[in-house]
Design a protein around this motif. Structure first.
Motif, short mmCIF file in Angstrom:
data_model
loop_
_atom_site.label_atom_id
_atom_site.label_comp_id
_atom_site.label_asym_id
_atom_site.label_seq_id
_atom_site.Cartn_x
_atom_site.Cartn_y
_atom_site.Cartn_z
N ALA A 191 63.43 -16.19 1.07
CA ALA A 191 63.87 -17.21 0.21
C ALA A 191 63.47 -18.61 0.66
O ALA A 191 63.16 -19.53 0.33
N GLN A 192 63.63 -18.73 2.08
CA GLN A 192 63.46 -20.08 2.93
C GLN A 192 61.92 -20.24 2.98
O GLN A 192 61.16 -21.41 2.65
N ALA A 193 60.80 -19.17 2.95
CA ALA A 193 59.53 -19.44 3.03
C ALA A 193 59.11 -19.83 1.72
O ALA A 193 58.28 -20.66 1.70
N SER A 194 59.91 -19.45 0.63
CA SER A 194 59.39 -19.81 -0.68
C SER A 194 59.50 -21.26 -0.98
O SER A 194 58.96 -21.69 -1.91
N LEU A 195 60.36 -21.73 -0.24
CA LEU A 195 60.62 -23.28 -0.51
C LEU A 195 59.16 -24.24 -0.02
O LEU A 195 59.13 -25.17 -0.53
N LYS A 196 58.58 -23.49 1.08
CA LYS A 196 57.49 -24.14 1.11
C LYS A 196 56.12 -23.62 0.34
O LYS A 196 55.64 -22.52 0.67
N LEU A 197 55.80 -24.54 -0.67
CA LEU A 197 54.79 -24.09 -1.39
C LEU A 197 53.34 -23.86 -0.82
O LEU A 197 52.86 -24.98 -0.04
N PRO A 198 52.72 -22.90 -1.05
CA PRO A 198 51.40 -22.60 -0.41
C PRO A 198 50.53 -23.44 -1.38
O PRO A 198 50.55 -24.02 -2.29
N LYS A 199 49.22 -23.42 -0.71
CA LYS A 199 48.37 -24.43 -1.22
C LYS A 199 47.60 -23.53 -2.35
O LYS A 199 47.57 -22.37 -2.53
N THR A 200 46.98 -24.29 -3.12
CA THR A 200 46.18 -23.67 -4.37
C THR A 200 44.75 -23.34 -4.10
O THR A 200 44.13 -24.17 -3.23
#
Length: 572
Positions: free
Chosen positions: A21-30
């Motif tokens: 859940a915490q990792a999902s807060l950091k949006l990955p690059k497109t």
């Protein structure tokens, strides 16, 4: 000791969920799918000569210009009009027809055209397995990379079922849908079915005026009431002399719930009798009729045959699993349950979008009248919607509707097996036509515009004005998106983010990090989550079982407290 281990496992699972859940807060690059990596196809079939689109005369037959990207073979049209017995060997060799496929003789009423018509059909399989190599043969794609197994009635051919020795692609005569048969009112017509398949079949002439029996044989199709099964290697003659005109159809009546759905169904058109009325007896692939009848030319500028069909993926994959007819019969006749079926592929004239734009666009010009003959051979209701136009329903199931009560509308409902004739008027009056352009023409059941659940697909086509088409017959000069992505296998394999090019930054593209759970296909992802949920439920039940005495004491204690609180409330 086991309790401590299980407790530790549960704790780690909770920590993992929090970390995710915490990792999902950091949006990955497109990331962007490289167009060079796609198996892109040309919009038009490169194997079809451009010269086929031109107006021309072959064997004395006037063949109209075609605005379509993938036009019909003009030599085939000439053979269908004159009959294979009345053309030169050179023309016949350009068609792949057998010399006896269409026999036309005997002008019995003396009006300048033949009145005795013999048509020979075979039963062919498309996209079936081969015992010789891993793959399907002969192949017929309804959309890029989409190859459902199918059976079709096909004109009797001469030569191979494939294009050539080096190709596994079906020759142009072997395709969905089964060909449109067009005859004249009063003609004596014989349809000779040569069963070249491994299953028994028959033909039912649905809506066509025909006798119950012919020369001591059944002539209606159902094996329960009319005739015996036509076994592999056998042939049977179906004869009729139609007294009524209209849009009808024909289909196999053996195990109809599967054989019709597999593709053994086509249209039959009975045209009005006119002098010197040489008809295009077969319209292979349906669509534009490039040699319309005399009666049609008296009233209309164009005529189109529009055959809508739908297929259940599960059914059509059965023939791709085995080379043993016994196993196919077992799965198709005893294991397949039509009541649990879902339609996955939706076609117009045997193809799904974007291939429908190659063959089945309704090409018009302003101030024209166009005849549309429509058949729904799918298993569900069809709701055709025409953008920018309102057409008029003139016939239901081959019977003219009262002219005073004819309905003009923009949605046309067709039940399974139903036919309607529509008159499309392109007069720009705000009712019949709104303006020239490229107007969508589609099934308004939203699943009808999907291919195996992927949109855009299905039976989408268009009413396209000639001025909006480019030199190869494709829409141009509009403000619409590029069609290139639809002509790739990856699009229908769900590998291409459909909105990755909407803006420069790719704000609706695909996120990087393909090892994340969201990069897994939905079915596998569901299985993984179900496994995790099952493990958690099992661990909880195991803990409750091991600690059942403590759990019972807790429940009893809570129950006693609740009773005590209720007793206190009553005393008050």
């Amino acid at each position: 000791m086991p309790i401590k281990i299980l407790t530790t496992v549960l704790a780690y699972l909770c920590i993992a969920c929090m970390a995710t859940a915490q990792a999902s807060l950091k949006l990955p690059k497109t990331i962007k799918v490289d167009p060079e990596a796609l198996t892109s196809e040309p919009m038009c079939d490169p194997k079809i000569p451009a010269s086929w689109r031109e107006a021309q005369v072959i064997e004395g037959v006037q063949i109209r210009e075609s605005q379509r990207c993938s036009p019909d073979n003009p030599y085939l049209i000439a053979a269908a009009v004159k009959g294979t017995n009345n053309i030169s060997m050179g023309t016949l060799m350009e068609t792949a027809l057998s010399p006896d496929t269409i026999i036309k003789t005997d002008d019995m009423d003396g009006d300048g055209d033949p009145d005795r018509i013999i048509i020979k059909l075979e039963v062919m399989e498309l996209n079936g397995p081969s015992p010789d190599f891993e793959g399907l043969i002969p192949t017929f794609d309804i959309a890029p990379g989409i190859q459902p197994g199918a059976w079709v009635f096909a004109p009797k051919t001469s030569g191979m079922s494939t294009e050539n020795f080096e190709s596994v692609r079906a020759n142009a005569l072997l395709r969905l849908p089964s060909p449109v048969i067009r005859v004249e009112q009063g003609d004596i017509v014989q349809i000779v079915l040569e069963n070249t398949h491994y299953f028994p079949h028959t033909i039912h002439l649905h809506g066509v005026d025909h006798p119950f029996s012919h020369h001591g044989y059944g002539n209606d199709g159902p094996t329960q009431t009319s005739e015996m099964h036509l076994m592999p290697g056998e042939k049977r003659i179906y004869e009729f002399q139609a007294r009524q005109t209209g849009t009808m159809f024909y289909h196999c009546h053996v195990q109809t719930h599967t054989h019709l759905a597999m593709g053994l169904v086509g249209m039959i058109i009975v045209e009005e009798n006119r002098p010197n009325n040489w008809l295009q007896t077969l319209n292979v692939g349906a669509g534009d009729v490039r040699h319309p009848s005399v009666a049609i030319q008296e009233e209309f500028d164009h005529e189109y045959d529009l055959h809508y069909h739908a297929m259940d993926k599960e059914l059509h994959e059965i023939i791709q699993k085995y080379n043993d007819p016994r196993l196919i019969a077992r799965d198709m006749n005893r294991r397949y349950d039509l009541t649990d079926s879902t339609e996955d592929y939706f076609t117009l004239n045997g193809l799904s979008f974007p291939y429908t734009l190659r063959e089945s666009m309704i090409v018009v010009e302003p101030d024209q009248k166009v005849k549309l003959r429509v058949l729904n051979s799918g298993g569900e209701l069809l709701a055709l919607h025409s953008h920018g136009h309102k057409a008029t329903i003139t016939h239901y199931d081959g019977i003219e509707h009262n002219p005073i009560a004819q309905i003009t509308r923009d949605v046309f409902d067709l039940a399974p097996a139903q036919r309607v004739d529509l008159t499309l008027n392109t007069t720009n009056d705000g009712l019949h036509s709104y303006d020239a352009g490229v107007w969508l023409f589609h099934d308004h059941r939203e699943k009808g515009i999907t291919t195996d659940g992927m949109s855009e697909g299905g039976s989408i086509s268009a009413i396209a004005y000639k001025s909006f088409l480019n030199e190869i017959g494709f829409p141009t000069g509009t403000h619409a998106e590029s069609l290139d992505s639809y002509f790739t296998k990856e699009f229908y394999q769900r590998k291409l983010p459909i909105w990755q090019d909407l803006d420069e930054v790719g704000s609706l593209g695909a996120p990087a990090g393909r090892s994340r759970i969201d990069s897994i296909d939905p079915e596998t992802r569901t299985d993984i989550f179900n496994l995790i949920y099952g493990l958690l439920a099992g661990l909880i039940l195991y803990l409750l079982f091991v600690k059942r005495q403590q759990a019972i004491q807790i429940v009893l204690s809570m129950t006693a407290k609740l009773k005590g609180s209720k007793g206190s409330a009553n005393n008050e």
